[in-house]
Design an enzyme around this catalytic site. Structure first.
Site, PDB file in Angstrom:
ATOM      1  CB  THR A 127      -0.900   0.002   1.256  1.00 56.19           C
ATOM      2  OG1 THR A 127      -1.478   1.293   1.409  1.00 56.19           O
ATOM      3  CG2 THR A 127      -0.128  -0.326   2.523  1.00 56.19           C
ATOM      4  CG  ASP A 128      -1.108   4.958  -1.018  1.00 61.40           C
ATOM      5  OD1 ASP A 128      -1.632   4.332  -0.077  1.00 61.40           O
ATOM      6  OD2 ASP A 128      -1.704   5.828  -1.687  1.00 61.40           O
ATOM      7  CD  GLU A 129      -3.147   3.549   4.670  1.00 62.60           C
ATOM      8  OE1 GLU A 129      -2.850   3.442   5.869  1.00 62.60           O
ATOM      9  OE2 GLU A 129      -4.309   3.511   4.255  1.00 62.60           O
ATOM     10  CE1 TYR A 153      -3.410  -2.556   6.009  1.00 63.72           C
ATOM     11  CE2 TYR A 153      -3.088  -0.238   5.487  1.00 63.72           C
ATOM     12  CZ  TYR A 153      -3.277  -1.544   5.071  1.00 63.72           C
ATOM     13  OH  TYR A 153      -3.333  -1.837   3.729  1.00 63.72           O
ATOM     14  CE  LYS A 203      -0.240  -4.500   3.063  1.00 60.53           C
ATOM     15  NZ  LYS A 203      -0.721  -5.824   2.571  1.00 60.53           N
TER      16      LYS A 203
END
Ligand code: NAD
Ligand code: TDX
Length: 342
Positions: A125-127, A153, A157
């Site tokens: 994810t870009d997060e 979260y 990741k």
């Protein structure tokens, strides 16, 4: 080609299963899913009788069961979607996020090492890049942007991504990673912004916008994401990270207003509630690498994608009404019942 799709009973994974079965009639697709609250077997009903498809209820953290399945199926490619995916839940209880997202990834990669694999693909994810400031619209996440996470979260990741790269360097595992921006489309679980707002608006319930709603997300129609992963597993370079996103930046508040407009509901339903802890301000992907190397471009503009999505939720009420009438109801009460309005 035998492809393992973990988390295939969830939002993006199920869309990917459909995409692969439609695109490659000679591939075998095996879906591995634990069926957590977010996994829904009814989503896969249309392909359950497809002879090229197999569903296996399995926890990716269960090493023994995973090894047994690898031995039996001998997959060529593993695409790992399985994860705990909701930021708000990770703030309440981080532990399961570390277990599934990091240790589950380790088990899958250990199985890949033991039984051999052409490609292990990690759906990230870009997060993992943290966030960008609102007053610098010239800044975007590239694959070189440092990892800088905000939530349990995104940390889980990022931990998984680092482990994937370590397995490549240390053991020579043939890996790729994709880091995608916010997806939307059919089968999106109604705890996430867009389906939650559609479901609440249809029931004339308050629309809980965190804080001022000025946070920006870079929205990608789920089918565009599936096409990107398809390209990466076939043509992407081993050991590489690919950002996936399509310059579709929107403020949360504007999305909620748009949903009200499309459904003919009054904006007075919008309720500004207490902000998410550590709330990331802006995500925005620079997709130059995947465009230049693999020729990928998003095909669905947000204005069209959101209409298609709303229509899908209107046409498939049974799918999400069943979800929100069950255990999810308790979650909603817990998360929003005590959340003060501002
Ligand atoms: P989701 O929550 O809708 O689905 C996750 C699926 O994984 C569910 O079917 C669930 O049952 C399964 N699962 C969870 N734990 C498992 C375990 N231990 N073993 C086996 N299966 C398990 O998630 P999603 O939105 O479809 O996201 C899929 C992947 O894409 C995730 O890895 C997520 O981090 C990533 N991602 C999502 C987005 C987004 O906007 N939704 C954006 C970028 C990346
Ligand atoms: O009720 C809400 N009100 C609200 O204002 C909810 C559920 C969300 N929001 C805000 C928070 C975010 O700024 O809307 C934005 C989007 O929230 P989510 O749908 O929870 O997505 P986000 O936190 O951006 O994370 C999603 O995209 C990246 C996915 O859930 C992740 O799995 C993915 O990695």
């Amino acid at each position: 080609m035998n492809i393992f799709v973990t988390g295939g009973a969830g939002f993006i994974g199920s869309n990917f299963v459909f995409h692969m079965l439609d695109t490659y009639p000679d591939y075998r697709i095996v879906c591995l899913d634990k069926l957590t609250y977010a996994g829904n077997l009814s989503t896969l009903a249309p392909v359950m009788n497809n002879p090229n498809f197999r569903f296996v209820k399995i926890d990716i953290c269960d090493r023994e069961a995973i090894y047994k399945l690898f031995e039996e199926e001998k997959p060529d490619i593993v695409v790992n979607f399985a994860a705990e995916s909701h930021v708000d839940r990770s703030i309440e209880n981080p532990e399961i996020f570390l277990q599934t997202n990091i240790l589950g990834t380790q088990v899958l990669m250990d199985a890949c090492r033991k039984y051999g694999i052409q490609r292990y693909h990690q759906v990230s994810t870009d997060e993992v890049y943290g966030d960008l400031p609102l007053d610098r619209p010239d800044l975007f996440f590239t694959e070189e942007t440092p990892i800088h996470t905000s939530s349990p979260y995104s940390s889980s990741k990022a931990g998984a991504d680092l482990l994937v790269m370590a397995y490549h360097r240390t053991y020579g595992l043939p890996v790729t990673i994709s880091r995608c921006s916010n997806n939307y489309g059919p089968y999106h679980f109604p705890e996430k912004l867009i389906p939650l707002m559609i479901a609440n608006a249809l029931a004339d319930k308050p629309l809980p916008v965190y804080g001022e709603g000025l946070n920006v997300r870079d929205w990608l129609y789920v089918e565009d994401h599936c096409r990107a992963i398809d390209l990466i597993i076939h043509k992407g370079r081993v050991g590489e990270v690919y950002n996936v996103g399509g310059h579709n930046e929107m403020k949360n508040i504007d999305i909620v207003k748009l949903i009200c407009k499309e459904l003919g509901k009054p904006e007075s339903l919008i309720t500004h509630v207490e902000d998410r802890k550590g709330h990331d301000m802006r995500y925005a992907i620079d997709p130059t690498k995947i465009h230049n190397e693999l020729g990928w471009l998003p095909e669905t503009k947000f204005a069209d994608g959101i209409k298609k999505t709303i229509k899908w939720y209107l046409d498939n009420k049974e799918w999400w009404e069943t979800i929100i009438s069950g255990e999810y109801q308790n979650y909603y009460e817990k998360m929003y019942g005590n959340r003060g309005t501002i």
